[in-house]
Design a protein around this motif. Structure first.
Motif, short mmCIF file in Angstrom:
data_model
loop_
_atom_site.label_atom_id
_atom_site.label_comp_id
_atom_site.label_asym_id
_atom_site.label_seq_id
_atom_site.Cartn_x
_atom_site.Cartn_y
_atom_site.Cartn_z
N ILE A 1 0.88 -1.17 0.00
CA ILE A 1 0.00 0.00 0.00
C ILE A 1 0.92 1.22 0.00
O ILE A 1 1.63 1.47 0.97
N VAL A 2 0.90 1.96 -1.09
CA VAL A 2 1.78 3.12 -1.26
C VAL A 2 0.95 4.38 -1.07
O VAL A 2 0.19 4.78 -1.95
N PHE A 3 1.11 4.99 0.08
CA PHE A 3 0.44 6.26 0.35
C PHE A 3 1.33 7.40 -0.14
O PHE A 3 2.56 7.36 0.00
N ALA B 1 5.17 5.11 2.52
CA ALA B 1 4.58 6.43 2.29
C ALA B 1 5.63 7.37 1.70
O ALA B 1 6.79 7.36 2.11
N TYR B 2 5.18 8.17 0.75
CA TYR B 2 5.98 9.24 0.19
C TYR B 2 5.36 10.56 0.63
O TYR B 2 4.18 10.82 0.34
N LEU B 3 6.13 11.35 1.35
CA LEU B 3 5.65 12.65 1.82
C LEU B 3 6.19 13.71 0.88
O LEU B 3 7.41 13.97 0.86
N LEU B 4 5.32 14.32 0.09
CA LEU B 4 5.76 15.35 -0.84
C LEU B 4 6.15 16.61 -0.08
O LEU B 4 5.65 16.88 1.01
N SER B 5 7.05 17.38 -0.67
CA SER B 5 7.60 18.54 0.01
C SER B 5 6.56 19.65 0.22
O SER B 5 6.72 20.49 1.09
N ARG B 6 5.51 19.64 -0.59
CA ARG B 6 4.42 20.60 -0.46
C ARG B 6 3.21 20.03 -1.19
O ARG B 6 3.26 18.91 -1.71
N ASN B 7 2.14 20.80 -1.23
CA ASN B 7 0.95 20.36 -1.95
C ASN B 7 1.12 20.57 -3.45
O ASN B 7 1.26 21.70 -3.92
N LEU C 1 8.44 16.94 -5.73
CA LEU C 1 9.63 16.64 -4.93
C LEU C 1 9.19 15.85 -3.70
O LEU C 1 8.22 16.22 -3.03
N VAL C 2 9.88 14.76 -3.43
CA VAL C 2 9.59 13.93 -2.27
C VAL C 2 10.42 14.43 -1.09
O VAL C 2 11.65 14.47 -1.15
N GLY C 3 9.73 14.84 -0.03
CA GLY C 3 10.44 15.32 1.15
C GLY C 3 10.97 14.18 2.01
O GLY C 3 12.04 14.27 2.61
N ARG C 4 10.21 13.07 2.01
CA ARG C 4 10.60 11.95 2.86
C ARG C 4 9.93 10.68 2.39
O ARG C 4 8.75 10.71 1.97
N HIS C 5 10.67 9.57 2.41
CA HIS C 5 10.13 8.27 2.05
C HIS C 5 10.14 7.40 3.31
O HIS C 5 11.18 7.21 3.94
N ILE C 6 8.98 6.90 3.70
CA ILE C 6 8.84 6.11 4.91
C ILE C 6 8.58 4.66 4.52
O ILE C 6 7.60 4.37 3.81
N LYS C 7 9.43 3.76 4.98
CA LYS C 7 9.24 2.34 4.67
C LYS C 7 9.89 1.50 5.75
O LYS C 7 11.02 1.78 6.17
N ASN C 8 9.17 0.47 6.18
CA ASN C 8 9.70 -0.50 7.12
C ASN C 8 10.50 -1.52 6.35
O ASN C 8 9.96 -2.24 5.53
N SER C 9 11.78 -1.60 6.61
CA SER C 9 12.66 -2.49 5.83
C SER C 9 12.71 -3.91 6.35
O SER C 9 13.43 -4.75 5.84
N LYS C 10 11.97 -4.20 7.43
CA LYS C 10 12.00 -5.55 7.99
C LYS C 10 11.37 -6.56 7.06
O LYS C 10 10.39 -6.28 6.40
#
Length: 310
Positions: A37-39, A64-70, A301-310
């Motif tokens: 699930i890619v948010f 999750a990909y957190l974009l730098s702005r809207n 622009l992606v501000g942050r990429h969140i992923k559990n690597s386990k």
């Protein structure tokens, strides 16, 4: 084992995310596929990013990909499609108006050999009269103008095979009307009709201004007919002006009825001036889009990429 990726754009959906995750996970756990699930958080101002961080930390299926702005809904979808790695990618909104329970039907149609499965919204339970009538008029207008048919009631809830997604990723224009772009791809397409339920919580972020901007992007991205219409209107009223000029000379030279015609002159000048401004405005919309394209800035622009690597 084949993999299915769900791409979910998010903008201030803190009240919907847990319910969406619960229902989507329940559906995918029942399927014989690996899944993710890619948010894509489109610059949310509420606690959506915090919730997505918690979900990703607890479940390796979530990232999750957190974009730098809207950047807007279409850019958020583009980011998800660019980064999802499934053999099939399903794009859907996180407000639960695209029910996760329809995912198995999308997968069955994909398994039958369709590279694209497009949903068609037959009705929206909480949509008002104004939204329904403007949506109907818009689809009739854009299909009259465009050489590419846009499915009335179409939505961004669809399944795309990996081959279709790879083809779509070659389209990099900024004025993105994804429903139209997908229709230009070709491939085998199936249509699944559904009735959209009300939002689970919150309210729509798609206000009148965004709706008009989205509609204008769709028209200018797939048709140059407005430019031609402006030319045709100019030609018609040019001939009309010549005929009026002939009438003025006739009255002045061959009759005794000539009177100061300030009213007629003023009306004609204002009317023709308005037509000119309409044509210039249409031309300006297309030139503005050319200006945006030639700058070649990143779509997002992606501000942050969140992923559990386990």
């Amino acid at each position: 084992m084949k993999k299915v990726s769900l791409v979910v754009p998010v903008f201030n959906e803190e009240d919907n995310l847990h319910e969406f995750y619960k229902r989507a996970t329940a559906v995918m756990e029942a399927e014989d596929y690996d899944y993710s699930i890619v948010f894509v958080d489109d610059g949310s101002k509420d606690s959506s990013a915090v919730i997505l961080n918690d979900l990703a930390a607890a479940d390796p299926h979530v990232e999750a990909y957190l974009l730098s702005r809207n950047y807007g809904h279409q850019m958020a979808l583009t980011c998800g499609l660019d980064n999802a790695d499934g053999d099939a990618i399903i794009t859907m909104d996180g407000d639960l108006q695209h029910p996760p329970e329809l995912i198995p039907q999308l997968l069955r149609l994909w398994e039958a050999g369709n590279e694209i499965v497009q949903t068609k919204r037959m009705a929206t339970e909480d949509a008002g009269f104004f939204k329904n009538i403007t949506s109907s008029v818009y689809y009739k207008l854009i299909n009259a103008l465009s050489q590419v048919e846009i499915t009335p009631g179409g939505s961004d809830f669809r399944l795309m095979d990996r081959i279709a997604v790879d083809a779509f990723k070659q389209y990099r224009e900024r004025a993105r009307f994804i429903r139209g772009l997908v229709n230009t791809l070709g491939f085998h397409v199936a249509v699944l009709e559904f009735v959209a339920p009300p939002r689970f919580a919150g309210h729509s972020k798609f206000n009148l201004r965004k709706m008009l901007h989205f509609a204008l992007d769709g028209i200018t991205a797939f048709s140059n007919l407005p430019l031609r219409w402006a030319f045709y209107v100019g030609v018609v009223f040019g001939f009309f002006s010549l005929a009026l000029l002939g009438h003025v000379f006739y009255v002045k030279l061959f009759t005794e009825d000539a009177v100061p015609g300030w009213a007629t002159t003023t009306v004609c000048v204002l009317f023709l001036g308005g037509i000119n401004l309409v044509g210039i405005g249409i031309l300006g919309e297309y030139i503005g889009r050319i200006f945006e394209e030639i700058k070649h800035r990143p779509l997002y622009l992606v501000g942050r990429h969140i992923k559990n690597s386990k």
